[in-house]
Structure formats: C-alpha cells, structure tokens
Design a protein around this motif. Sequence first.
Motif, PDB file in Angstrom:
ATOM      1  N   THR A  49     -21.098  19.062  -1.729  1.00 29.65           N
ATOM      2  CA  THR A  49     -21.149  17.611  -1.528  1.00 29.65           C
ATOM      3  C   THR A  49     -20.242  16.901  -2.516  1.00 29.65           C
ATOM      4  OG1 THR A  49     -23.401  17.706  -0.668  1.00 29.65           O
ATOM      5  CG2 THR A  49     -22.659  15.589  -1.526  1.00 29.65           C
ATOM      6  N   ALA A  50     -20.259  17.353  -3.768  1.00 28.46           N
ATOM      7  CA  ALA A  50     -19.428  16.713  -4.789  1.00 28.46           C
ATOM      8  C   ALA A  50     -17.945  16.861  -4.457  1.00 28.46           C
ATOM      9  CB  ALA A  50     -19.728  17.299  -6.162  1.00 28.46           C
ATOM     10  N   THR A  51     -17.527  18.049  -3.978  1.00 24.83           N
ATOM     11  CA  THR A  51     -16.111  18.268  -3.635  1.00 24.83           C
ATOM     12  C   THR A  51     -15.680  17.336  -2.504  1.00 24.83           C
ATOM     13  OG1 THR A  51     -16.174  20.581  -4.317  1.00 24.83           O
ATOM     14  CG2 THR A  51     -14.435  19.942  -2.789  1.00 24.83           C
ATOM     15  N   VAL A  52     -16.513  17.232  -1.470  1.00 24.84           N
ATOM     16  CA  VAL A  52     -16.180  16.384  -0.326  1.00 24.84           C
ATOM     17  C   VAL A  52     -16.139  14.917  -0.746  1.00 24.84           C
ATOM     18  CG1 VAL A  52     -16.963  15.603   1.938  1.00 24.84           C
ATOM     19  CG2 VAL A  52     -17.073  18.015   1.357  1.00 24.84           C
ATOM     20  N   ASP A  53     -17.073  14.504  -1.603  1.00 22.52           N
ATOM     21  CA  ASP A  53     -17.077  13.120  -2.072  1.00 22.52           C
ATOM     22  C   ASP A  53     -15.850  12.816  -2.934  1.00 22.52           C
ATOM     23  OD1 ASP A  53     -19.380  12.381  -0.750  1.00 22.52           O
ATOM     24  OD2 ASP A  53     -20.707  12.837  -2.418  1.00 22.52           O
ATOM     25  N   VAL A  54     -15.406  13.804  -3.697  1.00 16.32           N
ATOM     26  CA  VAL A  54     -14.180  13.628  -4.488  1.00 16.32           C
ATOM     27  C   VAL A  54     -12.976  13.478  -3.555  1.00 16.32           C
ATOM     28  CG1 VAL A  54     -12.565  14.804  -6.028  1.00 16.32           C
ATOM     29  CG2 VAL A  54     -14.996  14.722  -6.593  1.00 16.32           C
ATOM     30  N   LEU A  55     -12.936  14.274  -2.482  1.00 19.13           N
ATOM     31  CA  LEU A  55     -11.847  14.139  -1.506  1.00 19.13           C
ATOM     32  C   LEU A  55     -11.886  12.769  -0.837  1.00 19.13           C
ATOM     33  CD1 LEU A  55     -11.847  17.671   0.181  1.00 19.13           C
ATOM     34  CD2 LEU A  55     -10.088  16.710  -1.302  1.00 19.13           C
ATOM     35  N   LEU A  56     -13.081  12.275  -0.558  1.00 17.16           N
ATOM     36  CA  LEU A  56     -13.198  10.924   0.013  1.00 17.16           C
ATOM     37  C   LEU A  56     -12.590   9.897  -0.932  1.00 17.16           C
ATOM     38  CD1 LEU A  56     -14.424   8.919   2.152  1.00 17.16           C
ATOM     39  CD2 LEU A  56     -16.413   8.787   0.619  1.00 17.16           C
ATOM     40  N   GLY A  57     -12.950   9.997  -2.204  1.00 15.62           N
ATOM     41  CA  GLY A  57     -12.481   9.020  -3.178  1.00 15.62           C
ATOM     42  C   GLY A  57     -11.063   9.255  -3.663  1.00 15.62           C
ATOM     43  N   ALA A  58     -10.465  10.419  -3.295  1.00 10.92           N
ATOM     44  CA  ALA A  58      -9.131  10.743  -3.800  1.00 10.92           C
ATOM     45  C   ALA A  58      -8.096   9.721  -3.393  1.00 10.92           C
ATOM     46  CB  ALA A  58      -8.711  12.128  -3.310  1.00 10.92           C
ATOM     47  N   TYR A  59      -8.302   9.113  -2.223  1.00 11.28           N
ATOM     48  CA  TYR A  59      -7.247   8.198  -1.805  1.00 11.28           C
ATOM     49  C   TYR A  59      -7.240   6.905  -2.599  1.00 11.28           C
ATOM     50  CZ  TYR A  59      -9.908   5.323   1.713  1.00 11.28           C
ATOM     51  OH  TYR A  59     -10.756   4.466   2.366  1.00 11.28           O
ATOM     52  N   VAL A  60      -8.253   6.687  -3.412  1.00 11.68           N
ATOM     53  CA  VAL A  60      -8.200   5.561  -4.351  1.00 11.68           C
ATOM     54  C   VAL A  60      -7.033   5.753  -5.329  1.00 11.68           C
ATOM     55  CG1 VAL A  60      -9.458   4.330  -6.165  1.00 11.68           C
ATOM     56  CG2 VAL A  60     -10.671   5.116  -4.126  1.00 11.68           C
ATOM     57  N   LEU A  61      -6.695   7.017  -5.639  1.00 11.29           N
ATOM     58  CA  LEU A  61      -5.564   7.297  -6.534  1.00 11.29           C
ATOM     59  C   LEU A  61      -4.236   6.872  -5.914  1.00 11.29           C
ATOM     60  CD1 LEU A  61      -6.570  10.826  -7.876  1.00 11.29           C
ATOM     61  CD2 LEU A  61      -6.912   8.594  -8.965  1.00 11.29           C
ATOM     62  N   GLY A  62      -4.194   6.779  -4.596  1.00 11.93           N
ATOM     63  CA  GLY A  62      -3.020   6.245  -3.932  1.00 11.93           C
ATOM     64  C   GLY A  62      -3.136   4.762  -3.662  1.00 11.93           C
ATOM     65  N   ILE A  63      -4.343   4.329  -3.340  1.00 20.37           N
ATOM     66  CA  ILE A  63      -4.560   2.927  -2.976  1.00 20.37           C
ATOM     67  C   ILE A  63      -4.227   1.989  -4.128  1.00 20.37           C
ATOM     68  CG2 ILE A  63      -6.375   1.230  -2.531  1.00 20.37           C
ATOM     69  CD1 ILE A  63      -7.677   3.296  -0.722  1.00 20.37           C
ATOM     70  N   VAL A  64      -4.768   2.264  -5.300  1.00 18.43           N
ATOM     71  CA  VAL A  64      -4.626   1.318  -6.406  1.00 18.43           C
ATOM     72  C   VAL A  64      -3.165   1.119  -6.806  1.00 18.43           C
ATOM     73  CG1 VAL A  64      -5.221   0.860  -8.804  1.00 18.43           C
ATOM     74  CG2 VAL A  64      -6.982   1.657  -7.218  1.00 18.43           C
ATOM     75  N   PRO A  65      -2.386   2.192  -7.071  1.00 17.70           N
ATOM     76  CA  PRO A  65      -0.971   1.933  -7.375  1.00 17.70           C
ATOM     77  C   PRO A  65      -0.219   1.348  -6.189  1.00 17.70           C
ATOM     78  CG  PRO A  65      -1.386   4.298  -7.229  1.00 17.70           C
ATOM     79  CD  PRO A  65      -2.720   3.623  -7.243  1.00 17.70           C
ATOM     80  N   GLY A  66      -0.580   1.755  -4.966  1.00 16.55           N
ATOM     81  CA  GLY A  66       0.075   1.187  -3.794  1.00 16.55           C
ATOM     82  C   GLY A  66      -0.102  -0.311  -3.718  1.00 16.55           C
ATOM     83  N   MET A  67      -1.295  -0.764  -4.050  1.00 14.23           N
ATOM     84  CA  MET A  67      -1.573  -2.202  -4.047  1.00 14.23           C
ATOM     85  C   MET A  67      -0.894  -2.916  -5.204  1.00 14.23           C
ATOM     86  SD  MET A  67      -5.572  -2.460  -3.241  1.00 14.23           S
ATOM     87  CE  MET A  67      -6.344  -1.572  -1.931  1.00 14.23           C
ATOM     88  N   LEU A  68      -1.128  -2.398  -6.400  1.00 14.46           N
ATOM     89  CA  LEU A  68      -0.689  -3.116  -7.597  1.00 14.46           C
ATOM     90  C   LEU A  68       0.828  -3.145  -7.730  1.00 14.46           C
ATOM     91  CD1 LEU A  68      -3.354  -1.951 -10.197  1.00 14.46           C
ATOM     92  CD2 LEU A  68      -3.342  -3.998  -8.774  1.00 14.46           C
ATOM     93  N   VAL A  69       1.506  -2.137  -7.169  1.00 18.49           N
ATOM     94  CA  VAL A  69       2.973  -2.135  -7.192  1.00 18.49           C
ATOM     95  C   VAL A  69       3.531  -2.748  -5.904  1.00 18.49           C
ATOM     96  CG1 VAL A  69       5.032  -0.680  -7.283  1.00 18.49           C
ATOM     97  CG2 VAL A  69       3.071  -0.170  -8.756  1.00 18.49           C
ATOM     98  N   GLY A  70       2.928  -2.407  -4.770  1.00 15.57           N
ATOM     99  CA  GLY A  70       3.431  -2.889  -3.488  1.00 15.57           C
ATOM    100  C   GLY A  70       3.384  -4.397  -3.355  1.00 15.57           C
ATOM    101  N   GLY A  71       2.287  -5.006  -3.793  1.00 17.66           N
ATOM    102  CA  GLY A  71       2.170  -6.459  -3.683  1.00 17.66           C
ATOM    103  C   GLY A  71       3.271  -7.200  -4.427  1.00 17.66           C
ATOM    104  N   PRO A  72       3.414  -6.981  -5.733  1.00 19.74           N
ATOM    105  CA  PRO A  72       4.492  -7.658  -6.468  1.00 19.74           C
ATOM    106  C   PRO A  72       5.891  -7.300  -5.967  1.00 19.74           C
ATOM    107  CG  PRO A  72       2.845  -6.834  -7.988  1.00 19.74           C
ATOM    108  CD  PRO A  72       2.498  -6.265  -6.636  1.00 19.74           C
ATOM    109  N   LEU A  73       6.108  -6.032  -5.566  1.00 25.32           N
ATOM    110  CA  LEU A  73       7.427  -5.670  -5.048  1.00 25.32           C
ATOM    111  C   LEU A  73       7.753  -6.438  -3.776  1.00 25.32           C
ATOM    112  CD1 LEU A  73       7.721  -1.802  -5.582  1.00 25.32           C
ATOM    113  CD2 LEU A  73       8.863  -3.627  -6.842  1.00 25.32           C
ATOM    114  N   SER A  74       6.731  -6.729  -2.973  1.00 25.41           N
ATOM    115  CA  SER A  74       6.988  -7.492  -1.754  1.00 25.41           C
ATOM    116  C   SER A  74       7.342  -8.939  -2.064  1.00 25.41           C
ATOM    117  CB  SER A  74       5.776  -7.436  -0.815  1.00 25.41           C
ATOM    118  OG  SER A  74       4.754  -8.328  -1.226  1.00 25.41           O
ATOM    119  N   ASP A  75       6.926  -9.441  -3.235  1.00 29.11           N
ATOM    120  CA  ASP A  75       7.343 -10.776  -3.655  1.00 29.11           C
ATOM    121  C   ASP A  75       8.819 -10.794  -4.064  1.00 29.11           C
ATOM    122  OD1 ASP A  75       4.878 -11.991  -3.242  1.00 29.11           O
ATOM    123  OD2 ASP A  75       4.146 -11.492  -5.241  1.00 29.11           O
ATOM    124  N   ARG A  76       9.375  -9.617  -4.351  1.00 32.72           N
ATOM    125  CA  ARG A  76      10.792  -9.516  -4.727  1.00 32.72           C
ATOM    126  C   ARG A  76      11.657  -9.102  -3.539  1.00 32.72           C
ATOM    127  NH1 ARG A  76      14.507  -8.237  -9.005  1.00 32.72           N
ATOM    128  NH2 ARG A  76      12.948  -9.013 -10.454  1.00 32.72           N
TER     129      ARG A  76
END
Length: 400
Positions: A49-76
């Motif tokens: 269960t822990a492994t599957v839950d970690v895989l579920l949450g793994a995409y947060v490692l992509g989401i957060v930088p995607g948001m925090l960099v993508g948003g400001p870059l789109s302003d440029r």
Amino acid sequence: MTAALDTRPDVGTSSRWLPVGLALFVVAWGGNQFTPLMVLYRELGGFSTATVDVLLGAYVLGIVPGMLVGGPLSDRFGRKPLMLAAPPLAIAGSLVLAVGGEDVPLLFAGRVLAGLALGVAMAVGSTWIKELSGNGGASRAAMSLTLGFLLGPAAAGVLAQWAPFPELLSYGVHVVVGIPLGLLAVRTAETLVAPSRGRLRDDLRIPVRGHREFWTVVAPVAPWVFTCAGVAYAVLPSLVAPAVPGHAIAFAALMTAVTLVAGVAAQSAARRLGLDDARGGMVAALFAVAGMGVAAWTAATPGIVLAIVSAVVLGIGYGFALVSGLAEVQRLAAPQHLAGLTAVFYALAYVGFIVPAVLAVAALAVSYSVLFGVLGVLALVSLAVVARSRPFRPFRPFRP
C-alpha cells in the motif's frame, strides 16, 4: 517591463477557450488515470500500500516545479508555447507507464512526467482560459480539469477490470484520445502580446509577498482540494476492497467518478449561488470536516454505502475548494502575475496528494479512523482562519 494582455475585441468571446479547455482535459486525464489502477498494482503487481501511495504522490514532484516555473515563464514567453507542450508530455508519461509493468522506478518516472505536464497545464492553461473567456474563466478551467480527472480514471478503471492487457490498454486509450485533442489549441490566439522583458530570474520570483489575503483566505483551503479527493478515491477504496471481492478496481473507478461528479456539481452550484469566492472556501472546509467524519465512520465499519456517501461529501468539498480558490486568485492577482499566483495556488492544492502516503505510514501505528478525525480537526482550523480573515462582500444573487 511588465507583461500585457491582448485586449482585442475578439479575445474573450464565447468559444475561443474550448480548444485550450480540451487540452487541459487531456492532461488532467493523464494525471488521474492512475488512481483506480492502484488496486491493480496492489493485487496483481504485489506492491505494498505504501509503495502504491508513493507512486500516486510521485507526480507531485513534477506538478510543483511545472507550476512554479511554467506559470512565470508563460508571463515571459506567452501562454501558447508553454501550454502546447503539456499534452505531449502527458502522452509521454502514459507511454512510460504502459511499458513500466512492475518496474517501480519506471512507473515513478512516468508519474513524474504526467505530473510535469499537469503542473504546466494547470498554471498556464487555467490562466489562458481565463484570458480567453473573460467572466467565468475560473469555472471553465475548473470544469475542464474535473472532467479530465473524472473520465480518465473511469476509462482506466473499466479497462483494467474487464479488458485484456489492462496495464497497456488503460494508458493506450489516453494516448489515442490525447493526440488529436492536444493539437486543437494550435490555432488558438495568444493572449499575452507584450511579454515581460526583464530578467528571467525576476520572472521566476512568485509575487506572493504583497498578497496577505492570499495567505489568510486562499492558502488555508487550497490543500483541501486534493486532500478531499485523495482520501475519497485513493484511500477509501482500499479500505472497502474486502466488501467488493473481485471488483475492487471497478469500485475504485466508481469512487473516483462519484467524487468528481459531486465536484462538478459543486462547482456549478458555487457559481450559480455566487459562492465562487472566499465564502465558497468556507463551504469547502465545512464539507471537508463532514467528509472526514463520514470517512472515519467508513474506516471503522467498511461498507459500500458509507464509502459512497463519503465520496459525495468529500467531492463537494473538493469542488468548492477548487473553484473558489481559482476565483479568488483571479480577483487578487495583477494580470502580469496571474499565472504565477495560480501556480502557487495549485502547488498548495497538490500537497493533498501526499496525504495518502502519509496516512499509509501513520496507519502502521494509528487507525485510519483516528487519522481521518485528525484531518477533520485540521479542516475545522482552516475554516476558522478563513472566517476570521476574509473581507466582507455583499452576497451576490443567483446566476443562471
């Protein structure tokens, strides 16, 4: 020099946002299709269960930088080039997951790719839709996301339960649907006609210091967007699985669908009732409190009916939290900072997808009923903070 928006008369008209909404839908599909497959990986892959839950949450490692960099870059660089990159990234994530099989590192990489696509799409796509739509942009962006979050796991769950080659077909359908829909936004107008010309380093500084109201009204509710959703369709299905022998994957898909249909209904109700603002955040926190209470009851006495009731209540909390948070961000942010502040909101919202992994570890020492009770208390604290901090605004009448 600050960014400027397109003010031509044809920008903001009725249907110009739709191709972007469909691209956002495709990316959301790819981000959430993994949810009912958690049962598949537990039952057939032998993952804990822990492994599957970690895989579920793994995409947060992509989401957060995607948001925090993508948003400001789109302003440029503009909304269009950033958003057009998101569907191909989501499709690449599905392809990696399809060939991942029981290889945890490969599955982890696929989830991060899906998260990166979703992070960029949520920050940039939501902003682009708002600028193309004018009024109602927050509701349209939230609806596009929620429909993708709904149909992705519904399709994946049905295929995984009853179709052959479930690990391949569940992701393959997303690839087939995603390619044409992801291309539709190619001809959509760019809304940022005078991009920022300052230093890139300055663009990447998210403008949150001057937004006290963001931290006291929006931020306390934001994590409940996906805490509510994650508990409803990532945690509860595994707790109720013994009550649905042989159909655990389909039940997980059903829980996802129920949660998100309730979320769609809540988003529509929030707009019609004039609650797509800080008051909607308070309603979201109330439903989070109630939903965690029903979830605690479900964990203590697992049953199908209680689980579905939990999904409905938590889904309403998800819907109100998402649409009210987006609307408040769009009210607070200056045009040149809208994408960046939207990114911060979504980054806080996705903290909720780490909650299932935290609960799985904590459940080794404490029961899920107790843990859901703790979450209910935290939601009550969030409600109190927003109630104390929100500015007074007259009630707006019903909007058809």
